[in-house]
Design an enzyme around this catalytic site. Structure first.
Site, mmCIF file in Angstrom:
data_model
loop_
_atom_site.group_PDB
_atom_site.id
_atom_site.type_symbol
_atom_site.label_atom_id
_atom_site.label_comp_id
_atom_site.label_asym_id
_atom_site.label_seq_id
_atom_site.Cartn_x
_atom_site.Cartn_y
_atom_site.Cartn_z
ATOM 1 N NE ARG A 84 -61.707 22.056 68.815
ATOM 2 C CZ ARG A 84 -61.147 22.422 67.511
ATOM 3 N NH1 ARG A 84 -61.011 23.507 67.291
ATOM 4 N NH2 ARG A 84 -61.128 21.789 66.682
ATOM 5 C CG MET A 96 -69.113 16.707 72.518
ATOM 6 S SD MET A 96 -69.327 14.973 71.922
ATOM 7 C CE MET A 96 -68.671 15.007 70.141
ATOM 8 C CG ASP A 106 -56.945 20.092 74.280
ATOM 9 O OD1 ASP A 106 -58.267 19.921 74.296
ATOM 10 O OD2 ASP A 106 -56.310 20.576 73.533
ATOM 11 C CG ASP A 118 -49.199 14.375 71.357
ATOM 12 O OD1 ASP A 118 -50.314 13.787 71.367
ATOM 13 O OD2 ASP A 118 -48.466 14.982 70.519
ATOM 14 C CB VAL A 119 -53.891 11.777 74.021
ATOM 15 C CG1 VAL A 119 -54.538 12.597 75.051
ATOM 16 C CG2 VAL A 119 -54.236 11.802 72.575
ATOM 17 C CG ASN A 163 -63.846 14.181 74.617
ATOM 18 O OD1 ASN A 163 -64.637 13.873 73.838
ATOM 19 N ND2 ASN A 163 -62.973 15.343 74.372
ATOM 20 C CE1 TYR A 189 -63.257 10.507 64.218
ATOM 21 C CE2 TYR A 189 -65.266 9.899 63.053
ATOM 22 C CZ TYR A 189 -64.391 10.533 64.091
ATOM 23 O OH TYR A 189 -65.113 10.881 65.286
ATOM 24 C CE LYS A 225 -63.544 8.924 67.149
ATOM 25 N NZ LYS A 225 -63.277 9.309 68.496
ATOM 26 C CB THR A 268 -71.069 20.487 58.491
ATOM 27 O OG1 THR A 268 -70.709 21.558 59.594
ATOM 28 C CG2 THR A 268 -71.505 19.280 59.213
#
Ligand code: NAD
Length: 248
Positions: free
Chosen positions: A16, A18, A37, A60-61, A87, A155, A159, A197
C-alpha cells in the site's frame, strides 16, 4: 518509458502507500519488480494487477532470515537484483519520550532501521555479482530534523539512523559501482499519513510551503531517478522531497 529496462528491483512495504506507487512506476519503466509486505492480500493483488513483470513475496522485514527468500525469488524469477528500495516503515506511537515504552521504541527501530541493515546485507552479494546496484533507503524529514510535526523519539532515531547507514554503505561499496542514497519525504498522502493526521489534527500541515500534501507518485519520481542510471554520479547523498518544509 523504459528508464529501468533490463533491471530487477526489490521494493519492501509495497502492499500500500508509497511502496505500491514505486512498484507501479518501476514496472511502467520496464523494471521487473519483487514486491514484499506483511500484508499478503493487498501485496498479491497489486502484483497481479502489474502483470508478469511483478511478483509478490510475503515478508516481515525485521526478520533477517526472510531476506534470503526474497533475494532468491528475485534471482529465480528475474535473474538477479539491481535495485533495492527499503521502503517498509511504521510511524509508531505518537508519544512523548517519557511515555514511550521500551517495546514500542524497539519495534519502531526494528522495522524502520534494522530492516535497512538486513536488506542491504542481503542484496549486496547479488549486486556484487552483477557489478552494479542502486539502493534507495526511505528515511523522512524526521531523519533531518526533529520538529517534523509529531512527537516520536523512536521514529526520529530510526530515520536519522537510516541517513547515516546510507552514507556508511555508500562509502564502502562505491568502488564496486553500487550506489546508496536516502530519500526524505515530507507529508505524503498514504494510509500512514491519513492515520497520523487523524490522530494529531491538521495543524502540522499548515507548515508546508507548497501548501499541500504530496501524491505518492511525486516521491516515486525521485526514487525512480535514484534507482536509474540517470543518477550514475550520485551516492551517499540525502534527497528531500518535502515541498520546502525544511527550508525555514
Ligand atoms: P504505509 O503505512 O501507508 O505503508 C507501509 C507499508 O509497509 C504497509 O503496506 C505495511 O504493511 C508495510 N510494513 C509495515 N511493517 C512491515 C514489516 N515489518 N515488514 C514488511 N512490511 C511492513 O506507509 P507510507 O506512508 O507509504 O510509508 C512508506 C515509507 O515512507 C515508510 O518508511 C515511512 O516511514 C516513510 N515516510 C512516509 C511519509 C508520509 O508522509 N506518508 C513521510 C516520510 C517518510
Amino acid at each position: 518509458m523504459g528508464r529501468l529496462r533490463g533491471k530487477v528491483a526489490i521494493i519492501t512495504g509495497a502492499g500500500r502507500g508509497m511502496g505500491q506507487s514505486h512498484a507501479r512506476v518501476f514496472v511502467e519503466q520496464g523494471c521487473k519488480v519483487v514486491l514484499t509486505d506483511l500484508n499478503a492480500e493487498t501485496g498479491n493483488a497489486i502484483a497481479a494487477e502489474l502483470g508478469e513483470n511483478a511478483i509478490f513475496v510475503e515478508q516481515d522485514v525485521t526478520r533477517l532470515e526472510s531476506w534470503a527468500s526474497v533475494v532468491s525469488a528475485a534471482q529465480d524469477r528475474f535473474g538477479g537484483v539491481d535495485i533495492l528500495v527499503n521502503n517498509a516503515g511504521i510511524l509508531g506511537p505518537l508519544a512523548t519520550t517519557q511515555d514511550l515504552s521500551e517495546a514500542e521504541y524497539l519495534t519502531v527501530c526494528a522495522v524502520n532501521q534494522h530492516s535497512v541493515f538486513f536488506g542491504m546485507k542481503a542484496v549486496l552479494p547479488a549486486m556484487l555479482t552483477r557489478g552494479r546496484g542502486s539502493i534507495v533507503n526511505i528515511s523522512s524529514i524526521a531523519g533531518m530534523a526533529a520538529n517534523y510535526g509529531f512527537p516520536s523519539l523512536a521514529y526520529v532515531a530510526s530515520k536519522f539512523a537510516v541517513r547515516g547507514m546510507t552514507k556508511a554503505t555508500a562509502m564502502e561499496y562505491g568502488k564496486h559501482n553500487i550506489r546508496v542514497n536516502s530519500v526524505h519525504p515530507g507529508f505524503i498522502q498514504t494510509p500512514m499519513m491519513v492515520e497520523a493526521t487523524d490522530e494529531v489534527g491538521g495543524e502540522a500541515l499548515a507548515q508546508i510551503p507548497l501548501g499541500r500534501i504530496a501524491d505518492p507518485r511525486e516521491v516515486s519520481n525521485l526514487v525512480l531517478f535514484l534507482a536509474s542510471d540517470e543518477s550514475s554520479y550520485i551516492t551517499g547523498a540525502e534527497h528531500l522531497v518535502d515541498a520546502g518544509m525544511l527550508a525555514h
